[in-house]
Design a protein around this motif. Sequence first.
Motif, PDB file in Angstrom:
ATOM      1  N   SER A   1      36.531   4.541 -36.439  1.00  0.00           N
ATOM      2  CA  SER A   1      35.693   5.629 -36.938  1.00  0.00           C
ATOM      3  C   SER A   1      35.854   6.916 -36.146  1.00  0.00           C
ATOM      4  CB  SER A   1      34.220   5.194 -36.912  1.00  0.00           C
ATOM      5  OG  SER A   1      33.827   4.808 -35.595  1.00  0.00           O
ATOM      6  N   ILE A   2      36.767   6.975 -35.182  1.00  0.00           N
ATOM      7  CA  ILE A   2      36.984   8.190 -34.411  1.00  0.00           C
ATOM      8  C   ILE A   2      37.379   9.329 -35.357  1.00  0.00           C
ATOM      9  CG2 ILE A   2      39.407   7.624 -33.985  1.00  0.00           C
ATOM     10  CD1 ILE A   2      39.165   9.004 -31.277  1.00  0.00           C
ATOM     11  N   MET A   3      36.929  10.549 -35.039  1.00  0.00           N
ATOM     12  CA  MET A   3      37.241  11.693 -35.890  1.00  0.00           C
ATOM     13  C   MET A   3      38.752  11.959 -35.882  1.00  0.00           C
ATOM     14  SD  MET A   3      34.080  14.319 -35.069  1.00  0.00           S
ATOM     15  CE  MET A   3      34.670  15.451 -36.329  1.00  0.00           C
ATOM     16  N   ARG A   4      39.246  12.597 -36.944  1.00  0.00           N
ATOM     17  CA  ARG A   4      40.688  12.839 -37.074  1.00  0.00           C
ATOM     18  C   ARG A   4      41.052  14.311 -36.937  1.00  0.00           C
ATOM     19  NH1 ARG A   4      42.609   7.623 -38.228  1.00  0.00           N
ATOM     20  NH2 ARG A   4      40.754   6.398 -37.784  1.00  0.00           N
ATOM     21  N   THR A   5      40.059  15.158 -36.762  1.00  0.00           N
ATOM     22  CA  THR A   5      40.344  16.587 -36.635  1.00  0.00           C
ATOM     23  C   THR A   5      39.387  17.211 -35.625  1.00  0.00           C
ATOM     24  OG1 THR A   5      40.594  18.667 -37.860  1.00  0.00           O
ATOM     25  CG2 THR A   5      38.800  17.201 -38.524  1.00  0.00           C
ATOM     26  N   GLY A   6      39.807  18.317 -34.994  1.00  0.00           N
ATOM     27  CA  GLY A   6      38.976  19.012 -34.038  1.00  0.00           C
ATOM     28  C   GLY A   6      39.042  18.425 -32.644  1.00  0.00           C
ATOM     29  N   ASP A   7      38.355  19.081 -31.674  1.00  0.00           N
ATOM     30  CA  ASP A   7      38.350  18.612 -30.285  1.00  0.00           C
ATOM     31  C   ASP A   7      37.747  17.228 -30.137  1.00  0.00           C
ATOM     32  OD1 ASP A   7      37.603  21.927 -28.903  1.00  0.00           O
ATOM     33  OD2 ASP A   7      39.496  20.990 -29.524  1.00  0.00           O
ATOM     34  N   GLU A   8      36.791  16.872 -31.031  1.00  0.00           N
ATOM     35  CA  GLU A   8      36.139  15.563 -30.957  1.00  0.00           C
ATOM     36  C   GLU A   8      37.109  14.412 -31.262  1.00  0.00           C
ATOM     37  OE1 GLU A   8      32.432  16.122 -29.511  1.00  0.00           O
ATOM     38  OE2 GLU A   8      32.978  14.217 -30.464  1.00  0.00           O
ATOM     39  N   SER A   9      38.260  14.745 -31.867  1.00  0.00           N
ATOM     40  CA  SER A   9      39.213  13.686 -32.219  1.00  0.00           C
ATOM     41  C   SER A   9      40.081  13.285 -31.028  1.00  0.00           C
ATOM     42  CB  SER A   9      40.113  14.154 -33.369  1.00  0.00           C
ATOM     43  OG  SER A   9      40.954  15.222 -32.940  1.00  0.00           O
TER      44      SER A   9
ATOM     45  N   ASN B   1      37.395  12.247 -25.594  1.00  0.00           N
ATOM     46  CA  ASN B   1      36.487  13.376 -25.790  1.00  0.00           C
ATOM     47  C   ASN B   1      35.275  13.008 -26.642  1.00  0.00           C
ATOM     48  OD1 ASN B   1      37.633  15.337 -24.254  1.00  0.00           O
ATOM     49  ND2 ASN B   1      38.002  16.789 -25.913  1.00  0.00           N
ATOM     50  N   ASN B   2      34.975  11.739 -26.761  1.00  0.00           N
ATOM     51  CA  ASN B   2      33.896  11.280 -27.630  1.00  0.00           C
ATOM     52  C   ASN B   2      33.409   9.918 -27.134  1.00  0.00           C
ATOM     53  OD1 ASN B   2      35.817   9.270 -28.877  1.00  0.00           O
ATOM     54  ND2 ASN B   2      36.806  11.207 -29.466  1.00  0.00           N
ATOM     55  N   ASP B   3      32.384   9.395 -27.818  1.00  0.00           N
ATOM     56  CA  ASP B   3      31.844   8.084 -27.423  1.00  0.00           C
ATOM     57  C   ASP B   3      32.514   6.938 -28.175  1.00  0.00           C
ATOM     58  OD1 ASP B   3      28.776   8.124 -29.446  1.00  0.00           O
ATOM     59  OD2 ASP B   3      30.885   8.512 -29.937  1.00  0.00           O
ATOM     60  N   LYS B   4      33.612   7.235 -28.880  1.00  0.00           N
ATOM     61  CA  LYS B   4      34.318   6.218 -29.661  1.00  0.00           C
ATOM     62  C   LYS B   4      35.683   5.887 -29.084  1.00  0.00           C
ATOM     63  CE  LYS B   4      32.104   7.252 -34.099  1.00  0.00           C
ATOM     64  NZ  LYS B   4      30.986   8.000 -33.498  1.00  0.00           N
ATOM     65  N   SER B   5      35.991   6.363 -27.884  1.00  0.00           N
ATOM     66  CA  SER B   5      37.311   6.084 -27.300  1.00  0.00           C
ATOM     67  C   SER B   5      37.244   6.137 -25.779  1.00  0.00           C
ATOM     68  CB  SER B   5      38.347   7.094 -27.818  1.00  0.00           C
ATOM     69  OG  SER B   5      37.997   8.424 -27.416  1.00  0.00           O
ATOM     70  N   TRP B   6      38.155   5.408 -25.153  1.00  0.00           N
ATOM     71  CA  TRP B   6      38.339   5.389 -23.698  1.00  0.00           C
ATOM     72  C   TRP B   6      39.821   5.627 -23.460  1.00  0.00           C
ATOM     73  CZ3 TRP B   6      35.137   2.545 -26.577  1.00  0.00           C
ATOM     74  CH2 TRP B   6      33.811   2.380 -26.172  1.00  0.00           C
ATOM     75  N   ALA B   7      40.161   6.607 -22.635  1.00  0.00           N
ATOM     76  CA  ALA B   7      41.558   7.014 -22.503  1.00  0.00           C
ATOM     77  C   ALA B   7      41.958   7.119 -21.033  1.00  0.00           C
ATOM     78  CB  ALA B   7      41.802   8.349 -23.205  1.00  0.00           C
ATOM     79  N   LEU B   8      43.152   6.610 -20.709  1.00  0.00           N
ATOM     80  CA  LEU B   8      43.753   6.761 -19.383  1.00  0.00           C
ATOM     81  C   LEU B   8      44.904   7.744 -19.498  1.00  0.00           C
ATOM     82  CD1 LEU B   8      43.895   5.707 -16.382  1.00  0.00           C
ATOM     83  CD2 LEU B   8      45.728   4.207 -17.214  1.00  0.00           C
ATOM     84  N   ARG B   9      44.783   8.884 -18.797  1.00  0.00           N
ATOM     85  CA  ARG B   9      45.866   9.858 -18.783  1.00  0.00           C
ATOM     86  C   ARG B   9      46.811   9.522 -17.637  1.00  0.00           C
ATOM     87  NH1 ARG B   9      45.391  16.238 -17.112  1.00  0.00           N
ATOM     88  NH2 ARG B   9      47.589  16.772 -17.422  1.00  0.00           N
ATOM     89  N   CYS B  10      48.104   9.460 -17.933  1.00  0.00           N
ATOM     90  CA  CYS B  10      49.115   9.123 -16.929  1.00  0.00           C
ATOM     91  C   CYS B  10      50.064  10.308 -16.767  1.00  0.00           C
ATOM     92  CB  CYS B  10      49.920   7.896 -17.361  1.00  0.00           C
ATOM     93  SG  CYS B  10      48.919   6.469 -17.804  1.00  0.00           S
ATOM     94  N   SER B  11      50.243  10.730 -15.520  1.00  0.00           N
ATOM     95  CA  SER B  11      51.207  11.787 -15.234  1.00  0.00           C
ATOM     96  C   SER B  11      51.974  11.393 -13.981  1.00  0.00           C
ATOM     97  CB  SER B  11      50.501  13.136 -15.028  1.00  0.00           C
ATOM     98  OG  SER B  11      49.730  13.112 -13.839  1.00  0.00           O
TER      99      SER B  11
END
Length: 565
Positions: A457-465, A469-479
């Motif tokens: 159900s995560i949004m598909r457009t905008g910054d919320e996607s 950046n939302n309560d529907k996802s957990w993200a690990l950024r790797c650099s």
Amino acid sequence: MADQGVQIDGDKLCCSICLDLLKDPVTIPCGHSYCMNCIKRHFDEEDQKNIHSCPQCRQTFIQRPVLKKSTMLAELVEELKKTGLYAVPADYCYAGPGDVACDVCTGRKLKAIKSCLQCLVSYCEQHLQLHHNVDALKKHKLVDPSEKLQDTICSHHNEVMKIFCRTDNRCICYACSIDEHKAHETVPASAERTQREKELNPCREKIQQRIENRKKDVNLLQQEVEAVNQSADKAVRDTEKIFSELILLIEKRSSDMKQQIRFEQETEINRVNELLEELEEELNELKRKDTELEKLSHTEDHTQFLNMFPLLSDLNESSESRCPTARPLLYFGDVPAAVSEVKDKLQGVLQKGWQKVSRTVINVDVLLPQPEPKTRAEFLKFSTQLTLDPDTVNMRLLLSEENRRATFVNKKQAYPGHPERFTNRSQVLSRESLTGRHYCEVEWSGFGIYVAVAYKSIMRTGDESEFGNNDKSWALRCSSSHYELSHKRVCEWLSGPQSSRIGVYLDHTAGVLSFYSVSDTMTLLHRVQATFTQPLYAGLRAYHFLGADSSAVFSELEQMDTVTE
């Protein structure tokens, strides 16, 4: 004739081909009588040989006998029918569903009692007599009736397969052994069966041991179900008593609490029932294999034995019980205590106290816990091969390697419009949903990528996607310089060894999400403890900076055993 006291023997008026009363009886030159249609079909089959013979005495006739109806026999048959005394002899058993029918019988076929491996024909008792009376046929190999006689014939040379090729692990005929299998290791099928029979009992012992282990697992889980029910029922009773003292102030909370406990109870019971169904299915399969192996051990057909044994003896090894050793569990025991604490604080702290009660119900120690894996080999037991969903991929990403790799590209791809496609971020979700326990690894290169899990159900457009950046996802950024975990727009910098391979472990039921840096060892970067309310999907995001593009791929995993730091 019956009125004159003459006894008519019905068996004497039966056709030896169809084993029924003669129909339009004819007598051939040797003196034997048959139904006209039966002997006609018999002679039609022999026309190619230019010689004809009697099915009973085997006397041959150079010219095909002319068939004329025997009036006297026809009258005798009619008299017998009028008496109403004739019935099919009790010894004649017609073939039914699941029986092997006699190949010689015409019309309604009788049940075969033997199959001949030389003739490749199944016979009823009547038609088998020639194999007992004719010297040449006495040497034929007779076995229990089988519907798979044609499996013993080589499809290329139309010969019986009496040889086993160990090189190709299959049965062959003599012609095959001197042709395409000339340089292979071959042995008689009977010798190979003798060797394979030595593996039969150890295989059955493994199955029987597995059956015993699974029975123990079932018993333990049944005890767990009873314990969960009792604890949940007690928690409901105690909770209702406490909430009744709060009267109207928390009457609604009482109802909510009861529903929440019942929801968790149902969730856990469903989880156990699913495991019970799996175990019972495995038990039934193991018992079926054991029965088929026992039946196979009695077959006299070497080829059938060798064809079927590898299929029946193949087992999916499972060295560990699915139910760890039981230990004392609290179940819902902490819930009443938490509710009592809330009652003492009254309405002024009700909201804060209610949140604590709710967490207690959700995290209650129900059922035997599943420990998180410690070694990479243990993680790989839960490995899941993921693919990327083309319907969700952003136009700046190029999918390749059977939709396992996503690469950032400057030129937009011409993907068709789709409501699930990400429009503002170069990211993509997996096609497979994740519930239960899963482990996967992502190999990445370039400037940097995101490895994420998200609800559908995560949004598909905008910054919320954007992942994290939302309560529907957990993200690990790797650099190349650091790691960063983000959720609900909150970012946390993480320390850990830099690696081009990231491991992701999910226990959806337990609410555990862990990220690992994978190299020679596995190093935990961060563990998320959350309550997942929907199935999760793995996600990848690749981007570029100052001309440096990025790429990420779901790895095809091979088992290794390395220790987690």
